[in-house]
Design an enzyme around this catalytic site. Structure first.
Site, PDB file in Angstrom:
ATOM      1  N   CYS A   1      70.161  -1.947  49.780  1.00 52.71           N
ATOM      2  CA  CYS A   1      69.509  -1.684  51.041  1.00 52.71           C
ATOM      3  C   CYS A   1      68.257  -2.312  51.146  1.00 52.71           C
ATOM      4  O   CYS A   1      67.672  -2.647  52.203  1.00 52.71           O
ATOM      5  CB  CYS A   1      69.203  -0.170  51.354  1.00 52.71           C
TER       6      CYS A   1
ATOM      7  N   HIS B 179      71.464   1.350  60.455  1.00 52.57           N
ATOM      8  CA  HIS B 179      71.122   0.860  58.990  1.00 52.57           C
ATOM      9  C   HIS B 179      72.104  -0.087  58.469  1.00 52.57           C
ATOM     10  O   HIS B 179      72.968   0.194  57.561  1.00 52.57           O
ATOM     11  CB  HIS B 179      70.826   2.291  57.995  1.00 52.57           C
TER      12      HIS B 179
END
Length: 400
Positions: free
Chosen positions: A95, A348
């Site tokens: 991430c 995301h």
């Protein structure tokens, strides 16, 4: 206090352009667009805006987490028509990959290993290949799996949602607080979209179904009651739901990072100067609080700096539980971050999310949306699978 242009102004890394695609829901508006085709239009926009000669780009650094491997940066550079002399490198910090790409570009400039880099990240969950584990013995069936391992079983390697539940329980984050934070994210994102705040940073993406111009996920109609009615997703007696967690997404983001000397030679008057960054590890079972460790580490490296001095904070909202727990530990009020909403509402796209944080800071501190504010500071903060936090600090800088 000013942090920019020390000690060598000519080799101070500065973000001078920052753009992203719209963020689509997985298998939604951008489902037919390959990762390189999400990046290529952004490269075109950056080149046209800055007028920079393509051959002067030293490298293209692109973060990616769920893709097919290979070198998405090189693929995207060639797909965008950059000269074959411009290389590319793919970066995987999960991430945090997009933010790590920007940090690496800045560090290369500080090391005088180059003066101009395209850096950011991309994710296309919709087109990412399936992952199949090779059978352990002949005749056994293959096993499909969703992600690589982040931690050995002897320590613990929970799924992201289970880790968020661990954080909620460990740090006493109630379901009500999580839902309230999620509602805030949607309301702010919807208001920002309606006010046109995202428009200057978005590059439209062409698909077989038309031109995609807006983020797909912010929900104007959501309410606290609607969020409260959702059932927990990961544990039957848990508090993490589809409403207070981010969705799965497709999207891309790139920034142009160059040395202060090169920027001034091109007549660029302002930019987002990179000041410092820090990465730190935490217990993988509580992976969402990684930004606590990385931010504290960064503060130790900047004597005299306090979080109350920071003008803008962008914190990736993977789960409301981990954001709130991290903010509590750092004594940051929830209303001090993500002034236009965050990933719970916007989405995301793993490899791109860290770069989107920087682009949001660029919009707030450099673009004329809220007024040009030389000397204003910003933090980008993100938690990462395996128990890692990554924090980067920037400052709005007058270049000439």
């Amino acid at each position: 206090m000013s942090y920019a242009f020390q000690p060598d102004e000519d080799w101070q890394p500065v973000v001078v352009a920052a753009y992203r695609s719209p963020i689509g829901r997985a298998f939604g508006s951008l489902a037919t667009v390959a990762a390189e085709d999400l990046l290529a239009p952004i490269i075109h926009r950056i080149l046209s805006e800055t007028g920079i000669a393509p051959e002067s780009i030293d490298d293209v650094l692109v973060g990616n987490a769920a893709g097919c491997g290979g070198n998405i940066a090189r693929l995207a550079a060639l797909a965008a028509g950059l000269p074959m002399t411009v290389p590319g490198v793919a970066i995987d910090r999960q991430c945090g990959s997009g933010l790590e790409a920007i940090i690496m570009a800045a560090r290369l400039i500080q090391a005088k290993a180059g003066a101009c880099f395209l850096a950011g990240g991309v994710e296309s969950v919709s087109t990412a290949p399936w992952r199949v584990e090779r059978p352990k013995a002949n005749g056994m069936p293959p096993r499909f799996y969703g992600r690589a391992r982040f931690s050995p079983d002897t320590i613990g390697d929970p799924e992201m949602g289970v880790a968020a539940e661990n954080v909620a329980r460990q740090f006493g984050i109630s379901r009500q607080r999580q839902d309230e934070f999620a509602l805030r994210s949607h309301r702010l994102a919807v208001a920002a979209a309606e006010a046109g705040i995202f428009r200057p940073e978005i590059v439209d993406i062409s698909t077989g179904h038309g031109l995609i111009e807006r983020d797909e996920c912010p929900r104007a109609a959501t309410s606290f009651q609607a969020l409260a009615n959702l059932r927990p997703v990961f544990l039957a007696d848990g508090s993490v739901t589809a409403g207070n967690a981010c969705p799965l997404n497709d999207g891309a983001c790139l920034v142009l990072v160059m040395s202060g000397g090169m920027a001034r030679s091109m007549g660029i008057e302002k930019g987002l100067a990179f000041i410092d960054s820090a990465a730190a590890g935490v217990d993988p079972n509580l992976l969402g609080i990684g930004p606590v460790a990385s931010t504290r580490k960064l503060l130790q490296r900047q004597p005299g700096l306090s979080l109350v001095d920071i003008d803008a904070i962008e914190f990736n909202e993977a789960f409301a539980a981990q954001v709130l727990a991290s903010l509590d530990q750092l004594a940051i009020p929830a209303d001090a971050i993500n002034k236009d909403g965050g990933a719970i509402a916007l989405g995301h796209p793993f490899g791109a999310s860290g770069a989107i944080l920087v682009t949001r800071l660029y919009s707030q501190l450099i673009r004329d949306i809220g007024g040009w504010a030389p000397g204003a500071t910003g933090l980008a903060m993100i938690g990462i699978g395996g128990g890692i936090g990554l924090t980067a600090m920037f400052e709005a800088a007058q270049l000439s």
